[in-house]
Scaffold this active site. Structure first.
Site, short mmCIF file in Angstrom:
data_model
loop_
_atom_site.label_atom_id
_atom_site.label_comp_id
_atom_site.label_asym_id
_atom_site.label_seq_id
_atom_site.Cartn_x
_atom_site.Cartn_y
_atom_site.Cartn_z
N CYS A 88 11.54 -30.53 -16.09
CA CYS A 88 11.61 -31.81 -16.78
C CYS A 88 10.21 -32.40 -16.90
CB CYS A 88 12.51 -32.76 -15.99
SG CYS A 88 12.70 -34.38 -16.75
N HIS A 128 20.69 -31.52 -20.74
CA HIS A 128 19.63 -32.09 -19.91
C HIS A 128 19.23 -33.47 -20.42
CE1 HIS A 128 15.80 -31.88 -17.52
NE2 HIS A 128 15.46 -32.76 -18.45
N GLU A 129 18.97 -33.56 -21.72
CA GLU A 129 18.53 -34.84 -22.29
C GLU A 129 19.65 -35.87 -22.27
OE1 GLU A 129 15.46 -35.18 -22.45
OE2 GLU A 129 14.89 -33.08 -22.52
N HIS A 132 19.76 -37.70 -19.08
CA HIS A 132 18.84 -38.84 -19.02
C HIS A 132 19.51 -40.11 -19.54
CE1 HIS A 132 15.00 -37.24 -17.67
NE2 HIS A 132 15.16 -36.18 -18.46
#
Length: 143
Positions: A88, A128-129, A132
């Protein structure tokens, strides 16, 4: 500048208007380019990583895809697998083994395509994003 402070990254993200999302995408692209120039190449970035609490992210995988997402939902997932050494940009040098789905269905995206299926690395980056946007960080996988 990409935020590297865990407390600043844990923000509840609101939906974005199309105008907001377009402006945020420009900022995300600039931050990704700047990170690459500084020796930290990346293939995705989410708005919280640049201090904006909106549901917007980009995926930029050379020769594979150039995707903008805003207010999207992952509605179906298939084929959970171990993904080794996920990194990341907010935590350079930290890597974690994660369990990600190899295929996901995206719906309600503000941008075209509004609905689509993502597979492989593209699916992993989107997950993954999206983490966030949901206040989940790579370092949570290390715990």
């Amino acid at each position: 500048m990409i935020i590297k402070d865990e407390k600043l990254l844990r923000v509840a993200c609101e939906q974005a208007t199309i105008e907001e999302a377009k402006e945020i995408i420009i900022l995300l692209e600039k931050a990704l380019i700047e990170s690459d120039k500084n020796g930290f190449p990346g293939i995705g970035l989410a708005a919280p990583q640049i201090g904006i609490a909106k549901q917007v992210l980009i995926v930029r995988i050379p020769n594979i895809c150039n995707i903008n997402l805003a207010n999207h939902k992952i509605t179906k997932t298939y084929d959970k697998a171990l993904f080794k050494n996920e990194g990341c940009l907010s935590f350079p040098g930290i890597y974690a083994d994660t369990h990600r789905f190899q295929e996901i269905v995206i719906e309600n995206n503000l941008f075209t395509p509004h609905s689509f299926i993502a597979t492989g690395l593209t699916a992993v980056v989107i997950q993954h994003e999206t983490d966030h946007l949901n206040e989940k960080l790579l370092i949570d996988w290390k715990k």
